[in-house]
Write a protein that holds these residues in place. Sequence first.
Motif, PDB file in Angstrom:
ATOM      1  N   LYS A  83       0.833  -1.211   0.000  1.00 34.65           N
ATOM      2  CA  LYS A  83       0.000   0.000   0.000  1.00 34.65           C
ATOM      3  C   LYS A  83       0.864   1.255   0.000  1.00 34.65           C
ATOM      4  CE  LYS A  83      -4.117  -1.980   2.059  1.00 34.65           C
ATOM      5  NZ  LYS A  83      -4.987  -2.061   3.226  1.00 34.65           N
ATOM      6  N   GLN A  85       3.837   1.576  -1.297  1.00 35.27           N
ATOM      7  CA  GLN A  85       4.407   1.731  -2.635  1.00 35.27           C
ATOM      8  C   GLN A  85       3.369   2.243  -3.628  1.00 35.27           C
ATOM      9  OE1 GLN A  85       5.975  -2.300  -2.894  1.00 35.27           O
ATOM     10  NE2 GLN A  85       8.049  -1.491  -2.860  1.00 35.27           N
ATOM     11  N   GLU A  86       2.118   1.858  -3.455  1.00 31.54           N
ATOM     12  CA  GLU A  86       1.050   2.265  -4.374  1.00 31.54           C
ATOM     13  C   GLU A  86       0.627   3.716  -4.189  1.00 31.54           C
ATOM     14  OE1 GLU A  86      -2.025  -0.562  -3.540  1.00 31.54           O
ATOM     15  OE2 GLU A  86      -0.949  -2.209  -4.522  1.00 31.54           O
ATOM     16  N   ARG A  87       0.950   4.322  -3.067  1.00 27.52           N
ATOM     17  CA  ARG A  87       0.523   5.704  -2.790  1.00 27.52           C
ATOM     18  C   ARG A  87       1.177   6.727  -3.701  1.00 27.52           C
ATOM     19  NH1 ARG A  87       0.975   6.051   3.573  1.00 27.52           N
ATOM     20  NH2 ARG A  87       3.064   6.591   2.891  1.00 27.52           N
TER      21      ARG A  87
END
Length: 120
Positions: A83, A85-87
């Motif tokens: 999560k 890294q996805e931000r």
Amino acid sequence: MDERTFITNNIPNIITLINNQNNTPIKVKFILTSKLHRTNPATGVVEESYSGFHSQMEEVYADTNVPGIVSEMTGLILEKVAKFQERGSGWQFDKVVALTYISTPLSQGLEIAIFPFQRS
């Protein structure tokens, strides 16, 4: 070494630490510490930081499925890493620094074990 590989390599050590509690009820928690870097778009300077990804504190008893609870706890950590890294914050993972194991016997003090990253 990435976070998943590092955790997977240390799961046997974690299970051994928990099983060595001599059936004493304990609370355990894990913290994965990673070194991060990003380039500041305004200055072009590379910045470094450290971040900790925590599991929940879990109670472990003599009849607890230790491999199962360790799998759930480490899975939560890896979910938090994904999560993050996805931000899209611009922070990139450099390396894993350590996986910290924190154990608190329900009737005694705190025990901490750290599994530092080691190059092979």
